[in-house]
Write a protein that holds these residues in place. Sequence first.
Motif, PDB file in Angstrom:
ATOM      1  N   ALA A   1       0.838  -1.207   0.000  1.00 33.64           N
ATOM      2  CA  ALA A   1       0.000   0.000   0.000  1.00 33.64           C
ATOM      3  C   ALA A   1       0.873   1.257   0.000  1.00 33.64           C
ATOM      4  CB  ALA A   1      -0.897   0.005   1.231  1.00 33.64           C
TER       5      ALA A   1
ATOM      6  N   LYS B   1       1.320   2.140  -6.812  1.00 38.96           N
ATOM      7  CA  LYS B   1       0.784   1.206  -7.812  1.00 38.96           C
ATOM      8  C   LYS B   1      -0.396   1.716  -8.632  1.00 38.96           C
ATOM      9  CE  LYS B   1      -0.351  -2.143  -5.264  1.00 38.96           C
ATOM     10  NZ  LYS B   1      -0.783  -1.917  -4.132  1.00 38.96           N
TER      11      LYS B   1
ATOM     12  N   THR C   1      -6.963  -5.125  -9.187  1.00 39.03           N
ATOM     13  CA  THR C   1      -7.442  -6.350  -8.526  1.00 39.03           C
ATOM     14  C   THR C   1      -7.820  -6.089  -7.066  1.00 39.03           C
ATOM     15  OG1 THR C   1      -5.233  -7.127  -7.883  1.00 39.03           O
ATOM     16  CG2 THR C   1      -6.045  -7.814 -10.045  1.00 39.03           C
ATOM     17  N   GLY C   2      -7.178  -5.100  -6.445  1.00 43.65           N
ATOM     18  CA  GLY C   2      -7.525  -4.753  -5.063  1.00 43.65           C
ATOM     19  C   GLY C   2      -8.976  -4.306  -4.972  1.00 43.65           C
TER      20      GLY C   2
ATOM     21  N   TYR D   1     -11.253  -7.308  -4.548  1.00 42.59           N
ATOM     22  CA  TYR D   1     -11.302  -7.851  -3.182  1.00 42.59           C
ATOM     23  C   TYR D   1     -12.090  -6.912  -2.277  1.00 42.59           C
ATOM     24  CZ  TYR D   1      -8.019 -11.450  -4.526  1.00 42.59           C
ATOM     25  OH  TYR D   1      -7.444 -12.531  -5.149  1.00 42.59           O
ATOM     26  N   ARG D   2     -11.926  -5.615  -2.523  1.00 40.01           N
ATOM     27  CA  ARG D   2     -12.676  -4.628  -1.729  1.00 40.01           C
ATOM     28  C   ARG D   2     -14.178  -4.757  -1.985  1.00 40.01           C
ATOM     29  NH1 ARG D   2      -9.845  -0.058   0.187  1.00 40.01           N
ATOM     30  NH2 ARG D   2      -7.594  -0.166  -0.162  1.00 40.01           N
TER      31      ARG D   2
ATOM     32  N   VAL E   1     -10.718  -6.199   4.512  1.00 42.95           N
ATOM     33  CA  VAL E   1     -10.412  -6.947   3.277  1.00 42.95           C
ATOM     34  C   VAL E   1      -9.604  -8.206   3.573  1.00 42.95           C
ATOM     35  CG1 VAL E   1      -9.385  -6.813   0.961  1.00 42.95           C
ATOM     36  CG2 VAL E   1     -10.475  -4.797   1.932  1.00 42.95           C
TER      37      VAL E   1
ATOM     38  N   ALA F   1      -9.474 -11.686   1.494  1.00 45.40           N
ATOM     39  CA  ALA F   1      -8.254 -11.957   0.727  1.00 45.40           C
ATOM     40  C   ALA F   1      -7.499 -13.181   1.246  1.00 45.40           C
ATOM     41  CB  ALA F   1      -7.354 -10.725   0.741  1.00 45.40           C
TER      42      ALA F   1
ATOM     43  N   ARG G   1      -9.915 -16.455  -3.586  1.00 43.96           N
ATOM     44  CA  ARG G   1      -8.822 -16.037  -4.475  1.00 43.96           C
ATOM     45  C   ARG G   1      -8.874 -16.792  -5.805  1.00 43.96           C
ATOM     46  NH1 ARG G   1      -5.484 -12.483  -1.706  1.00 43.96           N
ATOM     47  NH2 ARG G   1      -4.440 -12.278  -3.700  1.00 43.96           N
TER      48      ARG G   1
ATOM     49  N   GLY H   1      -1.683  -5.404  -8.109  1.00 44.00           N
ATOM     50  CA  GLY H   1      -2.181  -6.073  -6.913  1.00 44.00           C
ATOM     51  C   GLY H   1      -1.050  -6.534  -6.023  1.00 44.00           C
ATOM     52  N   ARG H   2      -1.220  -7.749  -5.498  1.00 44.93           N
ATOM     53  CA  ARG H   2      -0.218  -8.293  -4.580  1.00 44.93           C
ATOM     54  C   ARG H   2       0.395  -9.585  -5.131  1.00 44.93           C
ATOM     55  NH1 ARG H   2      -2.086  -4.216  -2.848  1.00 44.93           N
ATOM     56  NH2 ARG H   2      -2.154  -3.415  -0.730  1.00 44.93           N
ATOM     57  N   ASP H   3      -0.402 -10.279  -5.956  1.00 47.38           N
ATOM     58  CA  ASP H   3      -0.016 -11.627  -6.398  1.00 47.38           C
ATOM     59  C   ASP H   3      -0.031 -11.748  -7.924  1.00 47.38           C
ATOM     60  OD1 ASP H   3      -2.727 -11.227  -6.672  1.00 47.38           O
ATOM     61  OD2 ASP H   3      -3.286 -13.285  -6.189  1.00 47.38           O
TER      62      ASP H   3
ATOM     63  N   ARG I   1      -0.605   7.722   1.580  1.00 45.97           N
ATOM     64  CA  ARG I   1      -1.934   7.186   1.870  1.00 45.97           C
ATOM     65  C   ARG I   1      -2.780   8.220   2.628  1.00 45.97           C
ATOM     66  NH1 ARG I   1      -4.187   2.501   0.847  1.00 45.97           N
ATOM     67  NH2 ARG I   1      -3.192   3.242  -1.021  1.00 45.97           N
TER      68      ARG I   1
ATOM     69  N   ARG J   1      -1.546  -3.764   7.640  1.00 50.99           N
ATOM     70  CA  ARG J   1      -1.878  -4.341   6.346  1.00 50.99           C
ATOM     71  C   ARG J   1      -0.643  -4.929   5.654  1.00 50.99           C
ATOM     72  NH1 ARG J   1      -4.471  -2.266   1.609  1.00 50.99           N
ATOM     73  NH2 ARG J   1      -4.097  -0.127   2.237  1.00 50.99           N
TER      74      ARG J   1
ATOM     75  N   ASP K   1      -0.583  -8.783   4.585  1.00 53.71           N
ATOM     76  CA  ASP K   1      -0.404  -9.148   3.179  1.00 53.71           C
ATOM     77  C   ASP K   1       0.850  -9.996   2.964  1.00 53.71           C
ATOM     78  OD1 ASP K   1      -2.731  -7.997   2.237  1.00 53.71           O
ATOM     79  OD2 ASP K   1      -1.800  -6.070   1.765  1.00 53.71           O
TER      80      ASP K   1
ATOM     81  N   ARG L   1       0.414 -13.694   5.110  1.00 49.96           N
ATOM     82  CA  ARG L   1      -0.689 -14.662   4.959  1.00 49.96           C
ATOM     83  C   ARG L   1      -0.217 -15.901   4.188  1.00 49.96           C
ATOM     84  NH1 ARG L   1      -3.653 -10.806   1.173  1.00 49.96           N
ATOM     85  NH2 ARG L   1      -2.604 -11.249  -0.769  1.00 49.96           N
TER      86      ARG L   1
HETATM   87  O1  CDP Z   1      -4.571   0.608  -2.838  1.00 50.41           O
HETATM   88  P1  CDP Z   1      -3.974  -0.260  -1.771  1.00 50.41           P
HETATM   89  O2  CDP Z   1      -2.606  -0.738  -2.122  1.00 50.41           O
HETATM   90  O3  CDP Z   1      -4.084   0.314  -0.428  1.00 50.41           O
HETATM   91  O4  CDP Z   1      -4.884  -1.544  -1.659  1.00 50.41           O
HETATM   92  P2  CDP Z   1      -5.589  -2.369  -2.797  1.00 50.41           P
HETATM   93  O5  CDP Z   1      -4.683  -2.657  -3.915  1.00 50.41           O
HETATM   94  O6  CDP Z   1      -6.894  -1.721  -3.085  1.00 50.41           O
HETATM   95  O7  CDP Z   1      -5.847  -3.754  -2.019  1.00 50.41           O
HETATM   96  C1  CDP Z   1      -6.589  -3.836  -0.826  1.00 50.41           C
HETATM   97  C2  CDP Z   1      -6.266  -5.143  -0.135  1.00 50.41           C
HETATM   98  O8  CDP Z   1      -6.729  -6.216  -0.973  1.00 50.41           O
HETATM   99  C3  CDP Z   1      -4.802  -5.452   0.096  1.00 50.41           C
HETATM  100  O9  CDP Z   1      -4.316  -4.949   1.314  1.00 50.41           O
HETATM  101  C4  CDP Z   1      -4.756  -6.966   0.050  1.00 50.41           C
HETATM  102  O10 CDP Z   1      -5.041  -7.508   1.318  1.00 50.41           O
HETATM  103  C5  CDP Z   1      -5.873  -7.331  -0.891  1.00 50.41           C
HETATM  104  N1  CDP Z   1      -5.390  -7.705  -2.225  1.00 50.41           N
HETATM  105  C6  CDP Z   1      -4.964  -8.998  -2.434  1.00 50.41           C
HETATM  106  O11 CDP Z   1      -4.957  -9.793  -1.506  1.00 50.41           O
HETATM  107  N2  CDP Z   1      -4.549  -9.398  -3.675  1.00 50.41           N
HETATM  108  C7  CDP Z   1      -4.530  -8.546  -4.706  1.00 50.41           C
HETATM  109  N3  CDP Z   1      -4.152  -8.985  -5.911  1.00 50.41           N
HETATM  110  C8  CDP Z   1      -4.932  -7.201  -4.514  1.00 50.41           C
HETATM  111  C9  CDP Z   1      -5.340  -6.804  -3.240  1.00 50.41           C
END
Ligand code: CDP
Length: 218
Positions: free
Chosen positions: A9, A13, A31-32, A35-36, A96, A100, A106, A127-129, A155, A178, A182, A185
Amino acid sequence: MIIAIDGPAGSGKSTVSKMVAEKLGILYVDTGAMYRAITLKAVNMHLDLKDADRLIEITKNSDIKLLHDKDKGFSVLLDGKDVSKEIRTPELTNKVKFIAGVPGVREEMVKIQRKIARSGQGAVLEGRDIGTIVFPDADRKIYLNADFKERVKRRHKELVEGGQKIDYAAIKADVDRRDRNDMERKVAPLKKADDAIEIDTTKLTIEETVEKILSCIK
Ligand code: CDP
């Protein structure tokens, strides 16, 4: 062409991914936001956020759309309703993790993300993954990072500009929590893919970051 952009975060991104997608004339997939959106649905339905089976079921039965309008910008539709604002509150953000962290949720998300990304000329997914799970064979993988203090500052600014009243200490605690959630997990943790290019954006402007990414792509 598939571009994967991952990172914690506040690493820049979202802003940067939108601009890269626009410059390349390809789709932008947040992608976030997906999940939101499912988190919002679960909360509105007063579901037990620890009930994995119900969470998987609502994910399968949801219609999530990521729209782009030239004038209005990007919006998120959940079952036909615009939820772009509601999904960004700090209260929702903190929930979230329950959604997530469910492997079955997922799996469903990844299917939808791949389908959206393959529906056009190409896509920038953030995203994250993305580089590790969603598109391990992406054409380019970028891992954006920035110092913790800078990410908290960004932020905080973003939320204040969005009209939310939040104190700095609360944001700092949220980002820290967070990050840990993230990264620690079990399923699809946030981590840099081995073949991703890491960019530290702490001292870079948005434009400089976009340029750096574009230069990796060309
Ligand atoms: O914008 P920010 O980076 O704060 O968050 P986001 O991209 O909107 O994602 C919110 C939450 O969703 C993250 O903190 C992850 O826990 C989850 N997420 C995830 O698990 N996998 C992804 N591909 C994207 C988000």
